[in-house]
Motif scaffolding. Structure first.
Motif, PDB file in Angstrom:
ATOM      1  N   ASN A  70      12.658  35.931  69.860  1.00 24.20           N
ATOM      2  CA  ASN A  70      13.303  35.312  71.023  1.00 24.20           C
ATOM      3  C   ASN A  70      13.040  36.056  72.335  1.00 24.20           C
ATOM      4  O   ASN A  70      13.916  36.131  73.196  1.00 24.20           O
ATOM      5  CB  ASN A  70      14.809  35.171  70.802  1.00 24.20           C
ATOM      6  N   GLY A  71      11.853  36.619  72.494  1.00 25.01           N
ATOM      7  CA  GLY A  71      11.502  37.306  73.730  1.00 25.01           C
ATOM      8  C   GLY A  71      12.094  38.697  73.871  1.00 25.01           C
ATOM      9  O   GLY A  71      12.004  39.300  74.941  1.00 25.01           O
ATOM     10  N   GLU A  73      17.452  50.347  71.571  1.00 22.94           N
ATOM     11  CA  GLU A  73      18.034  49.203  72.267  1.00 22.94           C
ATOM     12  C   GLU A  73      17.244  47.943  71.936  1.00 22.94           C
ATOM     13  O   GLU A  73      16.068  48.007  71.621  1.00 22.94           O
ATOM     14  CB  GLU A  73      17.954  49.394  73.783  1.00 22.94           C
ATOM     15  N   ILE A  74      17.907  46.822  72.063  1.00 25.60           N
ATOM     16  CA  ILE A  74      17.237  45.520  72.029  1.00 25.60           C
ATOM     17  C   ILE A  74      17.386  44.949  73.431  1.00 25.60           C
ATOM     18  O   ILE A  74      18.505  44.789  73.919  1.00 25.60           O
ATOM     19  CB  ILE A  74      17.868  44.568  70.998  1.00 25.60           C
ATOM     20  N   ILE A  75      16.245  44.690  74.082  1.00 22.71           N
ATOM     21  CA  ILE A  75      16.268  44.150  75.438  1.00 22.71           C
ATOM     22  C   ILE A  75      15.320  42.962  75.542  1.00 22.71           C
ATOM     23  O   ILE A  75      14.406  42.816  74.744  1.00 22.71           O
ATOM     24  CB  ILE A  75      15.873  45.209  76.494  1.00 22.71           C
ATOM     25  N   SER A  76      15.546  42.138  76.540  1.00 30.78           N
ATOM     26  CA  SER A  76      14.622  41.056  76.852  1.00 30.78           C
ATOM     27  C   SER A  76      13.454  41.639  77.629  1.00 30.78           C
ATOM     28  O   SER A  76      13.654  42.404  78.581  1.00 30.78           O
ATOM     29  CB  SER A  76      15.336  40.001  77.698  1.00 30.78           C
ATOM     30  N   LEU A  77      12.245  41.305  77.232  1.00 29.79           N
ATOM     31  CA  LEU A  77      11.067  41.792  77.951  1.00 29.79           C
ATOM     32  C   LEU A  77      10.993  41.148  79.334  1.00 29.79           C
ATOM     33  O   LEU A  77      10.697  41.816  80.317  1.00 29.79           O
ATOM     34  CB  LEU A  77       9.795  41.514  77.156  1.00 29.79           C
ATOM     35  N   ALA A  91      13.106  52.600  72.204  1.00 29.14           N
ATOM     36  CA  ALA A  91      13.941  53.756  72.520  1.00 29.14           C
ATOM     37  C   ALA A  91      13.618  54.139  73.962  1.00 29.14           C
ATOM     38  O   ALA A  91      12.504  54.567  74.242  1.00 29.14           O
ATOM     39  CB  ALA A  91      13.657  54.914  71.580  1.00 29.14           C
ATOM     40  N   PRO A  92      14.546  53.937  74.884  1.00 36.45           N
ATOM     41  CA  PRO A  92      14.237  54.125  76.299  1.00 36.45           C
ATOM     42  C   PRO A  92      13.943  55.565  76.705  1.00 36.45           C
ATOM     43  O   PRO A  92      13.208  55.792  77.669  1.00 36.45           O
ATOM     44  CB  PRO A  92      15.469  53.609  77.018  1.00 36.45           C
ATOM     45  N   GLY A 114      11.709  40.099  82.851  1.00 34.75           N
ATOM     46  CA  GLY A 114      12.552  40.639  83.898  1.00 34.75           C
ATOM     47  C   GLY A 114      12.873  42.125  83.767  1.00 34.75           C
ATOM     48  O   GLY A 114      13.533  42.686  84.620  1.00 34.75           O
ATOM     49  N   SER A 115      12.390  42.751  82.694  1.00 35.40           N
ATOM     50  CA  SER A 115      12.656  44.178  82.508  1.00 35.40           C
ATOM     51  C   SER A 115      11.675  44.997  83.338  1.00 35.40           C
ATOM     52  O   SER A 115      10.656  44.494  83.814  1.00 35.40           O
ATOM     53  CB  SER A 115      12.525  44.569  81.038  1.00 35.40           C
ATOM     54  N   LYS A 116      11.969  46.293  83.487  1.00 28.03           N
ATOM     55  CA  LYS A 116      11.050  47.169  84.214  1.00 28.03           C
ATOM     56  C   LYS A 116       9.732  47.339  83.468  1.00 28.03           C
ATOM     57  O   LYS A 116       8.734  47.753  84.051  1.00 28.03           O
ATOM     58  CB  LYS A 116      11.688  48.528  84.482  1.00 28.03           C
ATOM     59  N   TYR A 117       9.714  46.998  82.175  1.00 29.84           N
ATOM     60  CA  TYR A 117       8.501  47.128  81.371  1.00 29.84           C
ATOM     61  C   TYR A 117       7.551  45.938  81.514  1.00 29.84           C
ATOM     62  O   TYR A 117       6.355  46.076  81.294  1.00 29.84           O
ATOM     63  CB  TYR A 117       8.858  47.313  79.895  1.00 29.84           C
TER      64      TYR A 117
END
Length: 62
Positions: free
Chosen positions: A24-25, A38-42, A30-31, A44-47
């Protein structure tokens, strides 16, 4: 397993970070050293602007 690789210089420099696709995107990552996963949305992220390649790894079942 699908891995995301992130590089400096808007994805054109050396690789500095790796994430694993979680569906689901989202990605697992590990930041920082010493922080939890963490589980983050790719999107819009800084990545996102640093994404340089995506690879799929699998082992063929016998």
């Amino acid at each position: 397993m699908i891995c995301f690789f992130f590089a400096h210089e808007a994805g054109k420099g050396s690789i500095h970070h790796v994430g694993i696709y979680a569906g689901n995107g989202n990605m697992l990552h590990a930041p920082q050293t010493g922080k939890g996963i963490e589980i983050i949305s790719l999107a819009g992220s800084k990545y996102e602007p640093e994404l340089c390649t995506i690879r799929r790894y699998w082992k063929k079942e016998s």
